[in-house]
Design a protein around this motif. Structure first.
Motif, PDB file in Angstrom:
ATOM      1  N   UNK A 263       0.805  -1.181   0.112  1.00  0.00           N
ATOM      2  CA  UNK A 263       0.039   0.026   0.148  1.00  0.00           C
ATOM      3  C   UNK A 263       0.999   1.212  -0.079  1.00  0.00           C
ATOM      4  N   UNK A 264       2.081   1.243  -0.428  1.00  0.00           N
ATOM      5  CA  UNK A 264       3.141   2.243  -0.264  1.00  0.00           C
ATOM      6  C   UNK A 264       3.033   3.142  -1.536  1.00  0.00           C
ATOM      7  N   UNK A 265       1.809   3.697  -1.773  1.00  0.00           N
ATOM      8  CA  UNK A 265       1.739   4.099  -3.233  1.00  0.00           C
ATOM      9  C   UNK A 265       2.254   5.762  -3.148  1.00  0.00           C
ATOM     10  N   UNK A 266       2.124   6.074  -4.432  1.00  0.00           N
ATOM     11  CA  UNK A 266       2.680   7.686  -4.724  1.00  0.00           C
ATOM     12  C   UNK A 266       1.299   8.540  -4.089  1.00  0.00           C
ATOM     13  N   UNK A 267       1.553   9.635  -4.364  1.00  0.00           N
ATOM     14  CA  UNK A 267       0.642  10.696  -4.184  1.00  0.00           C
ATOM     15  C   UNK A 267      -0.524  10.473  -5.435  1.00  0.00           C
ATOM     16  N   UNK A 268      -1.624  10.400  -5.096  1.00  0.00           N
ATOM     17  CA  UNK A 268      -2.837  10.315  -6.235  1.00  0.00           C
ATOM     18  C   UNK A 268      -2.642  11.288  -7.175  1.00  0.00           C
ATOM     19  N   UNK A 269      -2.378  12.475  -6.891  1.00  0.00           N
ATOM     20  CA  UNK A 269      -2.503  13.614  -8.184  1.00  0.00           C
ATOM     21  C   UNK A 269      -1.386  13.276  -8.859  1.00  0.00           C
ATOM     22  N   UNK A 270      -0.035  12.635  -8.565  1.00  0.00           N
ATOM     23  CA  UNK A 270       1.054  12.092  -9.456  1.00  0.00           C
ATOM     24  C   UNK A 270       0.519  10.816 -10.122  1.00  0.00           C
ATOM     25  N   UNK A 271      -0.226  10.041  -9.727  1.00  0.00           N
ATOM     26  CA  UNK A 271      -0.860   8.798 -10.425  1.00  0.00           C
ATOM     27  C   UNK A 271      -1.747   9.538 -11.530  1.00  0.00           C
ATOM     28  N   UNK A 272      -2.752  10.341 -11.061  1.00  0.00           N
ATOM     29  CA  UNK A 272      -3.688  10.826 -11.966  1.00  0.00           C
ATOM     30  C   UNK A 272      -3.201  11.625 -13.356  1.00  0.00           C
ATOM     31  N   UNK A 273      -1.869  12.346 -13.058  1.00  0.00           N
ATOM     32  CA  UNK A 273      -1.416  12.793 -14.144  1.00  0.00           C
ATOM     33  C   UNK A 273      -0.944  11.729 -15.086  1.00  0.00           C
ATOM     34  N   UNK A 274      -0.040  10.621 -14.699  1.00  0.00           N
ATOM     35  CA  UNK A 274       0.390   9.796 -15.463  1.00  0.00           C
ATOM     36  C   UNK A 274      -0.673   8.967 -16.233  1.00  0.00           C
ATOM     37  N   UNK A 275      -1.692   8.784 -15.584  1.00  0.00           N
ATOM     38  CA  UNK A 275      -2.852   8.132 -16.190  1.00  0.00           C
ATOM     39  C   UNK A 275      -3.398   8.891 -17.180  1.00  0.00           C
ATOM     40  N   UNK A 276      -3.622  10.079 -16.970  1.00  0.00           N
ATOM     41  CA  UNK A 276      -4.206  10.990 -18.042  1.00  0.00           C
ATOM     42  C   UNK A 276      -3.192  11.256 -19.199  1.00  0.00           C
ATOM     43  N   UNK A 277      -1.962  11.267 -18.910  1.00  0.00           N
ATOM     44  CA  UNK A 277      -0.933  11.301 -20.125  1.00  0.00           C
ATOM     45  C   UNK A 277      -1.213  10.230 -21.148  1.00  0.00           C
ATOM     46  N   UNK A 278      -1.498   8.818 -20.416  1.00  0.00           N
ATOM     47  CA  UNK A 278      -1.479   7.715 -20.978  1.00  0.00           C
ATOM     48  C   UNK A 278      -2.950   7.859 -21.807  1.00  0.00           C
ATOM     49  N   UNK A 279      -4.069   8.394 -21.059  1.00  0.00           N
ATOM     50  CA  UNK A 279      -5.416   8.455 -21.734  1.00  0.00           C
ATOM     51  C   UNK A 279      -5.349   9.512 -22.996  1.00  0.00           C
ATOM     52  N   UNK A 280      -4.551  10.507 -22.913  1.00  0.00           N
ATOM     53  CA  UNK A 280      -4.700  11.460 -24.127  1.00  0.00           C
ATOM     54  C   UNK A 280      -3.806  10.984 -25.222  1.00  0.00           C
ATOM     55  N   UNK A 281      -3.298   9.844 -24.921  1.00  0.00           N
ATOM     56  CA  UNK A 281      -2.332   9.518 -26.359  1.00  0.00           C
ATOM     57  C   UNK A 281      -3.296   8.844 -27.211  1.00  0.00           C
ATOM     58  N   UNK A 282      -2.792   8.823 -28.678  1.00  0.00           N
ATOM     59  CA  UNK A 282      -3.602   8.150 -29.679  1.00  0.00           C
ATOM     60  C   UNK A 282      -3.871   6.533 -29.345  1.00  0.00           C
ATOM     61  N   UNK A 283      -2.844   6.137 -28.818  1.00  0.00           N
ATOM     62  CA  UNK A 283      -3.095   4.622 -28.695  1.00  0.00           C
ATOM     63  C   UNK A 283      -3.138   4.369 -27.223  1.00  0.00           C
ATOM     64  N   UNK A 284      -4.423   5.095 -26.522  1.00  0.00           N
ATOM     65  CA  UNK A 284      -4.568   5.051 -25.093  1.00  0.00           C
ATOM     66  C   UNK A 284      -4.793   3.649 -24.526  1.00  0.00           C
ATOM     67  N   UNK A 285      -5.563   3.071 -25.457  1.00  0.00           N
ATOM     68  CA  UNK A 285      -5.961   1.726 -25.206  1.00  0.00           C
ATOM     69  C   UNK A 285      -4.814   0.578 -25.086  1.00  0.00           C
ATOM     70  N   UNK A 286      -3.754   0.811 -25.877  1.00  0.00           N
ATOM     71  CA  UNK A 286      -2.484   0.053 -25.766  1.00  0.00           C
ATOM     72  C   UNK A 286      -1.792   0.398 -24.434  1.00  0.00           C
ATOM     73  N   UNK A 287      -1.749   1.511 -24.026  1.00  0.00           N
ATOM     74  CA  UNK A 287      -1.184   2.027 -22.989  1.00  0.00           C
ATOM     75  C   UNK A 287      -1.953   1.271 -21.702  1.00  0.00           C
ATOM     76  N   UNK A 288      -3.106   1.199 -21.673  1.00  0.00           N
ATOM     77  CA  UNK A 288      -3.945   0.662 -20.190  1.00  0.00           C
ATOM     78  C   UNK A 288      -3.851  -0.754 -20.453  1.00  0.00           C
ATOM     79  N   UNK A 289      -3.553  -1.450 -21.451  1.00  0.00           N
ATOM     80  CA  UNK A 289      -3.254  -2.816 -21.837  1.00  0.00           C
ATOM     81  C   UNK A 289      -2.001  -3.145 -21.182  1.00  0.00           C
ATOM     82  N   UNK A 290      -0.858  -2.458 -21.369  1.00  0.00           N
ATOM     83  CA  UNK A 290       0.359  -2.494 -20.824  1.00  0.00           C
ATOM     84  C   UNK A 290       0.252  -2.243 -19.272  1.00  0.00           C
TER      85      UNK A 290
END
Length: 435
Positions: free
Chosen positions: A173-200
Motif C-alpha cells: 500500500x506504499x503508493x505515490x501521491x494520487x495527483x501524481x498517479x492521475x497525471x500519469x494516467x491522464x497522459x496515457x489516456x490522451x495518447x492516440x494509442x491510449x488503449x494500448x497503454x492501459x493494456x500494458x
C-alpha cells in the motif's frame, strides 16, 4: 563512467553557461521530439533562472528555496534549474532509466552510461538498477507511460522488475501521491494509442494497483452480443473512440474507459433471456466513476462530465420528430459527446453495424437540430408562475418552469398565452391573474 552518446541540436533552447540539460528532455531530443519541460543543472540556479526570465519575459518563482530549485515558465515551455551536483555521474546513476540518465552540455554533446547508446538504438527502456524503482513508487507507472509516449519497449529484466514492484505496491500500500498517479494516467489516456497503454498497465500488474475497479472486469464474460469480457470491451471502446474522434477530450476518454465499470457488481444470469443482465450498471457506474476520478485528483469539470456520460450512456436517442427534440432538450449538456460514446460502444460489439449507422444518422440530426434550435428562454418567470398557479416559493415552481421549458423546446408552447394554458392544464387551476 559516462561516455559520449551523440550530439544533438539545441536551438532554439536558451542554454545556461556552464550548465547541463538533463533527464527526459535529452531523451526526447534524441528521439526527434521537442520537449516542453527542460531540466538544467547549473552552478547558480537563481541567477540562471533570473537571466532567462529577463530574456524571455517569463514568470519566475522558487520551487524549493532551501534546495535552491527555481522555475521559469515561458510560452510553451517550462525551465527548471537545480544546483550542479558534486558528481554528474553519481547524479545520473540515481535516476530511474538509462534513457533518462542523460546530460547534454552547451556544445550539444550528450553524455550517458555506456549501455544507453544500445538502448537508444534499440528503443529500449531499461532501469538503471532494480533498487532505483523502489526509491520512488511512481517509477513503475512512469515506465509504462514513457514506453507509450516515447515509442519504446521495456527491456526484459526491467519488465520483470516492474511486475515485481507492482506486487510490492499492491501488498504494501506504499503508493505515490494520487495527483501524481492521475497525471500519469491522464497522459496515457490522451495518447492516440491510449488503449494500448492501459493494456500494458494490466500486463505490468499495475491496473490492479491503481484502478482495481477496472481490473475486476478481467475475465467477466458478458455473452449475448458481447464477444469480449468487460475489461477487454472497455479497452475496445476506448480504442474505437480514439479512432472515431481523435480530438476527444479527457472527460470523454475517461467515460469510454469507465462506462461499464460497475458491470462486475451488477451481473446476473437470466434463464429467461439465456444471457447475463447488468441492470443498473449505468447509475452505479456513474458513482464509481466519480469516486475513481476524485481519487485521481482529476479536475472537477472533467469529473462532472465523465460521470454524466457514464450515467447516460445507455440512453440512446429516439428516431426524429418531437421525441428527438425532447432528447436534445434533456441531454443538451451531454451532447454530442454522449452519441460519440455510444458510437464507440456499439462499434465495439460484433453484429451492431446497423445500430452504428443509425447512431451516425442521429448524431448528424442532433447536431443540425442543436445548431438551429438554441436552448429556449422561459416565456414566464418564477413570479408569474407562482401567481398563475397560486404557489408559494418551493420545488413545485421549479418543476413547473422545467416542464414549461421542455414544452417550448419540443414546440408545444410558443407564446405566453399558450404557456399559461399549458401550466394550468399540467399543474392546476387558474388561481391568479397574468399581467
Amino acid at each position: 563512467m559516462l561516455v559520449a552518446i551523440r550530439r544533438v541540436h539545441l536551438s532554439p533552447f536558451p542554454f545556461p553557461a556552464q550548465g547541463y540539460l538533463v533527464g527526459g528532455a535529452v531523451r526526447d531530443l534524441m528521439l526527434g521530439k521537442r520537449p516542453k519541460d527542460l531540466d538544467f543543472v547549473v552552478p547558480n540556479p537563481e541567477e540562471a533562472a533570473r537571466d532567462l526570465a529577463h530574456r524571455l519575459g517569463g514568470s519566475i518563482f522558487p520551487l524549493d528555496e532551501k534546495r535552491r530549485f527555481w522555475r521559469v515558465v515561458a510560452p510553451g515551455t517550462t525551465y527548471d534549474y537545480a544546483p550542479m551536483p558534486q558528481g554528474l555521474e553519481v547524479d545520473l546513476l540515481r535516476r530511474d532509466f538509462t534513457l533518462n540518465a542523460l546530460a547534454v552540455n552547451e556544445q550539444g554533446l550528450v553524455l550517458g552510461l555506456p549501455i544507453a547508446r544500445y538502448d537508444l538504438e534499440h528503443r529500449l527502456l531499461r532501469a538503471i538498477r532494480k533498487a532505483n524503482l523502489w526509491e520512488d513508487p511512481l517509477r513503475s507507472l512512469r515506465a509504462v507511460r514513457i514506453t507509450l509516449t516515447a515509442g519504446l519497449r521495456l527491456e526484459p529484466h526491467t519488465e520483470g522488475w516492474i511486475y515485481e514492484h507492482a506486487q510490492y505496491l499492491r501488498e504494501s500500500g506504499a503508493l505515490p501521491a494520487w495527483e501524481r498517479v492521475g497525471e500519469e494516467l491522464s497522459q496515457i489516456l490522451r495518447h492516440p494509442a491510449a488503449a494500448v497503454g492501459f493494456l500494458r498497465l494490466e500486463r505490468a500488474g499495475l491496473l490492479e494497483v491503481y484502478l482495481p475497479e477496472l481490473a475486476a472486469g478481467i475475465g467477466v464474460e458478458q455473452h449475448g452480443a458481447h464477444h469480449l469480457d468487460v475489461w477487454r470491451h472497455s479497452l475496445e471502446v476506448l480504442a474505437q473512440l480514439t479512432l472515431l474522434r481523435p480530438d476527444a477530450h479527457l472527460a470523454l476518454r475517461w467515460a469510454a474507459l469507465l462506462h461499464d465499470v460497475a458491470k462486475p457488481q451488477t451481473r446476473q444470469w437470466s434463464p429467461e433471456k439465456g444471457r447475463y443482465t447488468f441492470y443498473g450498471h449505468d447509475a452505479l457506474g456513474a458513482e464509481q466513476a466519480r469516486q475513481i476520478l476524485n481519487r485521481l485528483r482529476q479536475p472537477s469539470e472533467v469529473v462532472a462530465e465523465a460521470v454524466r456520460l457514464v450515467r447516460l450512456h445507455m440512453q440512446h436517442p429516439p428516431q426524429g420528430g418531437r421525441e428527438l427534440r425532447r432528447f436534445l432538450h434533456r441531454r443538451r449538456e451531454a451532447l454530442p459527446e454522449l452519441i460519440w460514446l455510444q458510437l464507440a460502444d456499439m462499434t465495439g460489439i460484433l453484429g451492431y453495424r446497423e445500430r452504428v449507422e443509425e447512431l451516425r444518422e442521429q448524431l448528424q440530426a442532433i447536431e443540425s437540430l442543436a445548431e438551429g434550435t438554441p436552448s429556449p428562454k422561459p416565456l414566464l418567470d418564477g413570479r408569474e408562475v407562482m401567481r398563475l398557479l397560486g404557489l408559494e416559493p418551493g420545488p413545485k415552481v421549479g418543476e413547473a418552469l422545467a416542464a414549461l421549458l421542455e414544452a417550448q423546446a419540443i414546440g408545444e408552447v410558443q407564446s405566453r398565452t399558450e404557456a399559461a394554458s399549458f401550466l394550468r392544464d399540467a399543474f392546476g387551476e387558474d388561481k391568479g391573474r397574468m399581467s
